[in-house]
Design a protein around this motif. Sequence first.
Motif, PDB file in Angstrom:
ATOM      1  N   ALA A  77       0.641  -1.587   0.195  1.00 40.37           N
ATOM      2  CA  ALA A  77      -0.301  -0.182   0.327  1.00 40.37           C
ATOM      3  C   ALA A  77       0.353   1.285  -0.314  1.00 40.37           C
ATOM      4  CB  ALA A  77      -1.037  -0.283   1.307  1.00 40.37           C
ATOM      5  N   GLY A  78       2.223   1.322   0.841  1.00 42.25           N
ATOM      6  CA  GLY A  78       2.677   2.174   1.279  1.00 42.25           C
ATOM      7  C   GLY A  78       3.590   3.065  -0.770  1.00 42.25           C
ATOM      8  N   LEU A 218      -4.336   1.043  15.536  1.00 42.17           N
ATOM      9  CA  LEU A 218      -4.842   1.821  15.963  1.00 42.17           C
ATOM     10  C   LEU A 218      -5.076   2.688  14.982  1.00 42.17           C
ATOM     11  CD1 LEU A 218      -4.954   1.131  19.951  1.00 42.17           C
ATOM     12  CD2 LEU A 218      -7.061   0.385  18.572  1.00 42.17           C
ATOM     13  N   THR A 219      -4.391   3.553  14.487  1.00 38.70           N
ATOM     14  CA  THR A 219      -4.277   4.833  14.321  1.00 38.70           C
ATOM     15  C   THR A 219      -4.837   4.181  12.595  1.00 38.70           C
ATOM     16  OG1 THR A 219      -2.315   5.844  14.775  1.00 38.70           O
ATOM     17  CG2 THR A 219      -3.245   6.619  12.753  1.00 38.70           C
ATOM     18  N   GLY A 220      -4.511   3.004  12.121  1.00 40.70           N
ATOM     19  CA  GLY A 220      -5.174   3.291  10.414  1.00 40.70           C
ATOM     20  C   GLY A 220      -6.717   2.763  10.804  1.00 40.70           C
ATOM     21  N   ILE A 221      -7.031   1.680  11.857  1.00 40.88           N
ATOM     22  CA  ILE A 221      -8.213   1.898  11.845  1.00 40.88           C
ATOM     23  C   ILE A 221      -9.177   3.360  12.253  1.00 40.88           C
ATOM     24  CG2 ILE A 221     -10.028   0.996  13.275  1.00 40.88           C
ATOM     25  CD1 ILE A 221      -8.616  -1.423  13.781  1.00 40.88           C
ATOM     26  N   GLY A 222      -8.463   4.075  13.379  1.00 40.15           N
ATOM     27  CA  GLY A 222      -8.816   5.336  13.494  1.00 40.15           C
ATOM     28  C   GLY A 222      -9.100   6.451  12.112  1.00 40.15           C
ATOM     29  N   LEU A 223      -8.370   6.083  11.525  1.00 39.30           N
ATOM     30  CA  LEU A 223      -8.348   6.829  10.070  1.00 39.30           C
ATOM     31  C   LEU A 223      -9.052   6.141   8.994  1.00 39.30           C
ATOM     32  CD1 LEU A 223      -4.289   7.386   9.533  1.00 39.30           C
ATOM     33  CD2 LEU A 223      -5.955   8.954  10.723  1.00 39.30           C
ATOM     34  N   ALA A 224      -9.051   5.422   9.165  1.00 41.09           N
ATOM     35  CA  ALA A 224      -9.864   4.773   7.589  1.00 41.09           C
ATOM     36  C   ALA A 224     -11.499   4.620   8.706  1.00 41.09           C
ATOM     37  CB  ALA A 224      -9.570   2.978   7.743  1.00 41.09           C
ATOM     38  N   ILE A 225     -12.189   5.072   9.576  1.00 42.35           N
ATOM     39  CA  ILE A 225     -13.730   5.391  10.159  1.00 42.35           C
ATOM     40  C   ILE A 225     -13.675   6.725   9.918  1.00 42.35           C
ATOM     41  CG2 ILE A 225     -14.530   5.639  11.732  1.00 42.35           C
ATOM     42  CD1 ILE A 225     -13.378   3.034  13.176  1.00 42.35           C
ATOM     43  N   ALA A 226     -12.339   7.880   9.881  1.00 40.37           N
ATOM     44  CA  ALA A 226     -12.608   9.113   9.691  1.00 40.37           C
ATOM     45  C   ALA A 226     -12.962   9.454   8.028  1.00 40.37           C
ATOM     46  CB  ALA A 226     -11.966   9.786  10.165  1.00 40.37           C
ATOM     47  N   GLY A 227     -12.454   8.304   7.371  1.00 35.16           N
ATOM     48  CA  GLY A 227     -12.094   9.073   6.097  1.00 35.16           C
ATOM     49  C   GLY A 227     -10.893   9.192   5.512  1.00 35.16           C
ATOM     50  N   VAL A 228      -9.919   9.414   6.091  1.00 30.76           N
ATOM     51  CA  VAL A 228      -8.971   9.735   5.833  1.00 30.76           C
ATOM     52  C   VAL A 228      -7.607   8.887   4.484  1.00 30.76           C
ATOM     53  CG1 VAL A 228      -6.261  10.233   6.361  1.00 30.76           C
ATOM     54  CG2 VAL A 228      -7.852  11.281   8.259  1.00 30.76           C
ATOM     55  N   PRO A 229      -7.594   9.786   3.156  1.00 27.09           N
ATOM     56  CA  PRO A 229      -7.289   8.385   2.356  1.00 27.09           C
ATOM     57  C   PRO A 229      -5.168   7.734   2.879  1.00 27.09           C
ATOM     58  CG  PRO A 229      -7.422  10.904   1.651  1.00 27.09           C
ATOM     59  CD  PRO A 229      -7.584  10.993   3.202  1.00 27.09           C
ATOM     60  N   SER A 230      -5.952   6.542   2.316  1.00 28.72           N
ATOM     61  CA  SER A 230      -4.441   5.805   2.590  1.00 28.72           C
ATOM     62  C   SER A 230      -3.822   5.385   3.767  1.00 28.72           C
ATOM     63  CB  SER A 230      -3.415   6.474   2.195  1.00 28.72           C
ATOM     64  OG  SER A 230      -3.329   6.875   0.722  1.00 28.72           O
ATOM     65  N   VAL A 232      -4.056   2.713   5.409  1.00 33.09           N
ATOM     66  CA  VAL A 232      -3.251   1.770   5.426  1.00 33.09           C
ATOM     67  C   VAL A 232      -1.441   2.068   5.811  1.00 33.09           C
ATOM     68  CG1 VAL A 232      -1.622   0.267   4.862  1.00 33.09           C
ATOM     69  CG2 VAL A 232      -4.728   0.162   4.657  1.00 33.09           C
ATOM     70  N   LEU A 233      -0.953   3.287   4.840  1.00 34.70           N
ATOM     71  CA  LEU A 233      -0.063   4.214   4.557  1.00 34.70           C
ATOM     72  C   LEU A 233       0.864   4.899   5.632  1.00 34.70           C
ATOM     73  CD1 LEU A 233       3.335   4.880   3.261  1.00 34.70           C
ATOM     74  CD2 LEU A 233       1.378   6.669   2.175  1.00 34.70           C
ATOM     75  N   PHE A 234      -0.453   5.858   6.194  1.00 30.16           N
ATOM     76  CA  PHE A 234      -0.306   6.703   7.517  1.00 30.16           C
ATOM     77  C   PHE A 234      -0.338   5.631   8.669  1.00 30.16           C
ATOM     78  CE2 PHE A 234      -2.280   9.944   4.510  1.00 30.16           C
ATOM     79  CZ  PHE A 234      -1.293  10.450   4.968  1.00 30.16           C
ATOM     80  N   PHE A 240       5.838   3.268  13.295  1.00 31.65           N
ATOM     81  CA  PHE A 240       7.293   3.916  13.253  1.00 31.65           C
ATOM     82  C   PHE A 240       7.534   4.544  13.633  1.00 31.65           C
ATOM     83  CE2 PHE A 240      10.927   5.913  11.210  1.00 31.65           C
ATOM     84  CZ  PHE A 240      11.907   4.875  10.966  1.00 31.65           C
ATOM     85  N   VAL A 241       6.603   6.012  13.807  1.00 32.29           N
ATOM     86  CA  VAL A 241       7.360   7.089  14.352  1.00 32.29           C
ATOM     87  C   VAL A 241       6.725   6.995  16.157  1.00 32.29           C
ATOM     88  CG1 VAL A 241       7.027   8.565  12.831  1.00 32.29           C
ATOM     89  CG2 VAL A 241       4.701   8.380  14.068  1.00 32.29           C
ATOM     90  N   ALA A 242       5.724   5.934  16.791  1.00 34.40           N
ATOM     91  CA  ALA A 242       5.256   5.354  17.579  1.00 34.40           C
ATOM     92  C   ALA A 242       6.762   5.507  18.817  1.00 34.40           C
ATOM     93  CB  ALA A 242       4.293   4.181  17.694  1.00 34.40           C
ATOM     94  N   VAL A 243       7.690   4.939  18.105  1.00 32.41           N
ATOM     95  CA  VAL A 243       8.186   4.602  19.317  1.00 32.41           C
ATOM     96  C   VAL A 243       9.775   6.178  19.664  1.00 32.41           C
ATOM     97  CG1 VAL A 243       9.199   2.976  17.847  1.00 32.41           C
ATOM     98  CG2 VAL A 243      10.633   4.866  17.226  1.00 32.41           C
ATOM     99  N   LEU A 244       8.916   6.940  19.139  1.00 34.24           N
ATOM    100  CA  LEU A 244       9.599   8.457  19.562  1.00 34.24           C
ATOM    101  C   LEU A 244       9.031   9.177  20.610  1.00 34.24           C
ATOM    102  CD1 LEU A 244       9.698  10.864  16.582  1.00 34.24           C
ATOM    103  CD2 LEU A 244      11.401   8.900  17.441  1.00 34.24           C
ATOM    104  N   PRO A 245       9.367  10.119  21.845  1.00 34.35           N
ATOM    105  CA  PRO A 245       8.886  10.667  23.021  1.00 34.35           C
ATOM    106  C   PRO A 245       7.190  10.962  21.916  1.00 34.35           C
ATOM    107  CG  PRO A 245      10.660  10.842  22.927  1.00 34.35           C
ATOM    108  CD  PRO A 245      10.950  10.728  21.924  1.00 34.35           C
ATOM    109  N   ILE A 246       7.009  11.686  20.960  1.00 41.77           N
ATOM    110  CA  ILE A 246       5.768  12.519  20.627  1.00 41.77           C
ATOM    111  C   ILE A 246       5.313  10.990  20.594  1.00 41.77           C
ATOM    112  CG2 ILE A 246       4.552  13.542  19.802  1.00 41.77           C
ATOM    113  CD1 ILE A 246       6.757  15.404  19.883  1.00 41.77           C
TER     114      ILE A 246
END
Length: 354
Positions: A77-78, A218-230, A232-234, A240-246
């Motif tokens: 998908a990416g 969980l982020t992919g599920i939330g984005l899909a429900i909200a209708g954000v494009p792509s 799976v990629l996001f 990937f960025v979840a290992v960062l403090p933010i």
Amino acid sequence: MAERIMMGLLLGGVAAGCIVVLYPFFSALLLAAILVFTTWPIFTRLRASTNRFIAAILMMVLIALLVVLPIGLLASAGVEDAPMVVSGLLHLTAKGLPRPPGWIAHLPAFGHQLDETLQRWSADLNQIGATMQPYLGTIARRILAVLVQIAGGLLQLVIALFIGFFFWISGDALGATVTAVIGRIAGPAAPRLLAVVGGTVRGTVYGILGTAIVQGILTGIGLAIAGVPSPVLFGGIAAFVAVLPIGAPLVWVPAAIWLALSHHLGRGIFLAVFGVVAISGADHVIRPMFIARGAQLPYLLTVLGVLGGILAFGGLGIFLGPVLLGLGYMLTVEFAAGTGEFARPDPEAPLGEI
């Protein structure tokens, strides 16, 4: 004396030959060992219900469904969606974010202040977008390169599963052999050393990587429900960025703002609530629960381990990098805690879990 020299040369030659033969499979062997070690409790339960062979096959299927398939979907998908996403970002930064809906200013009590705040945020985001626009092409190429590396790591991951099958079947004998070898090398410090190794691997895989994968899903599920494009990629980027403090908010917060400013306020509010409760909640609930099973590692080592691991090992580096750096860090701490050797061994150390 000559016989010892000849024997040493012979053993050195055999060792060098083994290294040359196994070098192409080094990352797969290491990943197989990590997968088998971290999933060994599940395997023992399956083995108790069936037998060793069937349990190993079930573990291969389970890892394929939980690890190989999501990584394959993410890479596919990416590679397909990344150009579209970058093109959309270029269009968005050139056009600018839309003004807030007019009805916001007519809300009672706080509508005027909210409208001014959203307009100010929109102007700030437009300025940030204009600043980043010249670099979006480079960012897109970097993202594509990482996705290609992840896709290339799938073959190594399949090889690791194949190797892991034999590790699961022969795990008891391999564990006894490794324990005996480390005991010969480390002496009385071996139990403590094995406990540190086991705790570090569990703490890294469960506490850091496991939580990141859960947040990405969980982020992919939330984005899909909200209708954000792509989504799976996001979702993969969020993992990937979840290992960062933010972490994952770097993905879902801009998406929620984009939805709210694009006349989809309800979806934006839903994504914001879902992000705070489910995605960030997973970080505060799952991570402490997982880390309690192992050693807690500095965030810097995890970040450097993920980034450096990808550069060194490709997609498998996401798993291997943090584990190797975390293991080196904990062994260094243990060595420094003693007087020229590892800290005094704990007779209650869970050697049987290694």
